[in-house]
Design a protein around this motif. Structure first.
Motif, mmCIF file in Angstrom:
data_model
loop_
_atom_site.group_PDB
_atom_site.id
_atom_site.type_symbol
_atom_site.label_atom_id
_atom_site.label_comp_id
_atom_site.label_asym_id
_atom_site.label_seq_id
_atom_site.Cartn_x
_atom_site.Cartn_y
_atom_site.Cartn_z
ATOM 1 N N VAL A 5 -37.063 -34.493 1.188
ATOM 2 C CA VAL A 5 -36.222 -34.391 2.474
ATOM 3 C C VAL A 5 -34.665 -34.606 1.958
ATOM 4 O O VAL A 5 -34.556 -35.929 1.373
ATOM 5 C CB VAL A 5 -36.690 -35.491 3.571
ATOM 6 C CG1 VAL A 5 -35.805 -35.163 4.708
ATOM 7 C CG2 VAL A 5 -38.243 -35.209 4.071
ATOM 8 N N SER A 7 -30.778 -34.814 3.108
ATOM 9 C CA SER A 7 -29.765 -34.757 4.176
ATOM 10 C C SER A 7 -28.422 -34.644 3.481
ATOM 11 O O SER A 7 -28.246 -35.218 2.402
ATOM 12 C CB SER A 7 -29.745 -36.163 4.985
ATOM 13 O OG SER A 7 -30.933 -36.102 5.943
ATOM 14 N N ALA A 9 -24.620 -35.268 4.438
ATOM 15 C CA ALA A 9 -23.796 -35.965 5.014
ATOM 16 C C ALA A 9 -22.349 -35.486 4.821
ATOM 17 O O ALA A 9 -21.949 -35.746 3.427
ATOM 18 C CB ALA A 9 -23.887 -37.386 4.971
ATOM 19 N N ARG A 25 -27.026 -26.657 1.860
ATOM 20 C CA ARG A 25 -28.334 -26.491 2.796
ATOM 21 C C ARG A 25 -29.244 -25.304 2.287
ATOM 22 O O ARG A 25 -30.587 -25.494 2.151
ATOM 23 C CB ARG A 25 -28.034 -26.246 4.238
ATOM 24 C CG ARG A 25 -29.097 -26.459 5.087
ATOM 25 C CD ARG A 25 -29.087 -25.492 6.415
ATOM 26 N NE ARG A 25 -28.790 -24.286 6.308
ATOM 27 C CZ ARG A 25 -29.822 -23.362 5.752
ATOM 28 N NH1 ARG A 25 -31.236 -23.893 5.701
ATOM 29 N NH2 ARG A 25 -29.518 -22.198 5.607
ATOM 30 N N VAL A 35 -34.033 -30.001 5.244
ATOM 31 C CA VAL A 35 -32.913 -30.293 5.067
ATOM 32 C C VAL A 35 -32.401 -30.302 6.556
ATOM 33 O O VAL A 35 -32.477 -29.819 7.529
ATOM 34 C CB VAL A 35 -31.952 -28.964 4.377
ATOM 35 C CG1 VAL A 35 -30.460 -29.271 3.956
ATOM 36 C CG2 VAL A 35 -32.782 -28.441 3.202
ATOM 37 N N HIS A 36 -31.408 -31.550 6.348
ATOM 38 C CA HIS A 36 -30.562 -31.822 7.653
ATOM 39 C C HIS A 36 -29.255 -31.774 7.440
ATOM 40 O O HIS A 36 -28.803 -32.289 6.368
ATOM 41 C CB HIS A 36 -31.106 -33.388 8.103
ATOM 42 C CG HIS A 36 -32.410 -33.602 8.371
ATOM 43 N ND1 HIS A 36 -33.317 -33.175 9.609
ATOM 44 C CD2 HIS A 36 -33.421 -34.171 7.534
ATOM 45 C CE1 HIS A 36 -34.431 -33.453 9.388
ATOM 46 N NE2 HIS A 36 -34.616 -34.107 8.209
ATOM 47 N N ILE A 38 -25.734 -32.989 8.589
ATOM 48 C CA ILE A 38 -25.117 -34.058 9.395
ATOM 49 C C ILE A 38 -23.601 -34.292 9.547
ATOM 50 O O ILE A 38 -23.005 -34.505 8.133
ATOM 51 C CB ILE A 38 -25.654 -35.436 8.980
ATOM 52 C CG1 ILE A 38 -27.284 -35.506 9.418
ATOM 53 C CG2 ILE A 38 -25.070 -36.765 9.702
ATOM 54 C CD1 ILE A 38 -28.083 -36.664 8.620
ATOM 55 N N GLN A 47 -29.125 -39.495 13.606
ATOM 56 C CA GLN A 47 -28.949 -39.140 12.268
ATOM 57 C C GLN A 47 -28.833 -40.125 11.206
ATOM 58 O O GLN A 47 -29.127 -39.754 10.055
ATOM 59 C CB GLN A 47 -27.544 -38.213 12.571
ATOM 60 C CG GLN A 47 -27.686 -36.909 13.235
ATOM 61 C CD GLN A 47 -26.589 -36.306 13.565
ATOM 62 O OE1 GLN A 47 -25.472 -36.765 13.901
ATOM 63 N NE2 GLN A 47 -26.445 -34.809 13.627
ATOM 64 N N ALA A 50 -32.209 -40.551 10.129
ATOM 65 C CA ALA A 50 -32.559 -39.279 9.145
ATOM 66 C C ALA A 50 -32.120 -39.553 7.915
ATOM 67 O O ALA A 50 -32.826 -39.419 6.894
ATOM 68 C CB ALA A 50 -32.072 -38.048 9.903
ATOM 69 N N LEU A 51 -30.933 -40.159 7.740
ATOM 70 C CA LEU A 51 -30.546 -40.442 6.474
ATOM 71 C C LEU A 51 -31.463 -41.517 5.628
ATOM 72 O O LEU A 51 -31.496 -41.271 4.712
ATOM 73 C CB LEU A 51 -28.890 -41.081 6.477
ATOM 74 C CG LEU A 51 -28.000 -40.009 6.926
ATOM 75 C CD1 LEU A 51 -26.528 -40.528 7.042
ATOM 76 C CD2 LEU A 51 -27.481 -39.048 5.959
ATOM 77 N N SER A 54 -34.490 -39.905 4.262
ATOM 78 C CA SER A 54 -34.294 -38.710 3.456
ATOM 79 C C SER A 54 -34.624 -39.234 1.927
ATOM 80 O O SER A 54 -34.462 -40.567 1.608
ATOM 81 C CB SER A 54 -32.885 -38.433 3.460
ATOM 82 O OG SER A 54 -32.548 -37.703 4.728
ATOM 83 N N ILE A 57 -29.517 -37.661 -0.414
ATOM 84 C CA ILE A 57 -28.307 -37.464 0.350
ATOM 85 C C ILE A 57 -27.168 -36.991 -0.359
ATOM 86 O O ILE A 57 -26.792 -37.456 -1.389
ATOM 87 C CB ILE A 57 -27.815 -38.774 1.025
ATOM 88 C CG1 ILE A 57 -29.019 -39.543 1.855
ATOM 89 C CG2 ILE A 57 -26.645 -38.624 2.078
ATOM 90 C CD1 ILE A 57 -28.711 -40.979 2.471
#
Length: 195
Positions: A5, A7, A9, A25, A35-36, A38, A47, A50-51, A54, A57
């Motif tokens: 996972v 993220s 940012a 991404r 993948v997120h 943010i 969010q 979510a971090l 993860s 990051i």
């Protein structure tokens, strides 16, 4: 097989850094990560969670006046709540940036990200590419055309919009995303084996 996972940012003042975030991404997703994306200047409680959840990051910001943007600095300071609890300790981290000048002091922004990650006890993933465009056989279309090792660095003319982000810089950001996802997978498998 474990799905990493990741993220991203990031802050983007005029859209150029958002192009790079999307490339990171795409590269991470291609390598099998969840993948997120943010936007740190619009971050929600969900969010932040979510971090926290993860495995890696990736920090991103334009380089303004020799460092990350003010909006990214606000996010970095707000992350101190995670620092107190060591919530991000042992996650992986990486970074990317864009500026108008070929140098533009982008390295300072990437070093700011590295220090932020180190304060959180995170492990930094570098770009892992030789420099491009540094000999007579090279060209501006090489990966890592700006010769940065700490992360993905891009240059876009200040009088052009996000559509002008150099294709080689986009490809370099995609490479970073793949590298983060692949390194995170290996890290997670190693942790599982050690347990």
């Amino acid at each position: 097989m474990t799905t990493p996972v990741v993220s991203i940012a990031y802050h983007s003042g005029y859209g150029h850094t958002a192009v790079l975030a999307e490339a990171v991404r795409a590269g991470a997703a291609e390598a099998g990560a969840e993948v997120h994306l943010i936007k740190v200047d619009e971050i929600t409680d969900e969010q932040w969670a979510a971090l926290d959840a993860s495995d890696a990051i990736v920090f991103g910001s334009p380089t303004y006046m020799g460092t990350a943007s003010g909006a990214f600095h606000v996010f970095a300071e707000a992350s101190s709540k995670r620092w107190f609890g060591q919530d991000w300790k042992d996650k992986l981290a990486a970074g990317f940036t864009n500026s108008g000048s070929k140098s533009g002091d982008k390295l300072h922004t990437l070093q700011f990200f590295q220090i932020l990650a180190a304060q959180h006890g995170m492990n930094w993933v570098n770009l892992g590419l030789h420099p491009g465009w540094n000999n007579s056989a090279g060209s501006e279309h090489d990966l890592n055309r700006l010769g940065v090792f700490a992360g993905a660095a891009a240059q876009t003319n200040v009088d052009e919009g996000p559509e002008a982000v150099h294709k080689a810089d986009v490809a370099t950001a995609e490479h970073l995303g793949r590298r983060v996802a692949e390194t995170t997978r290996v890290f997670l498998q190693g942790r599982a084996t050690a347990a």
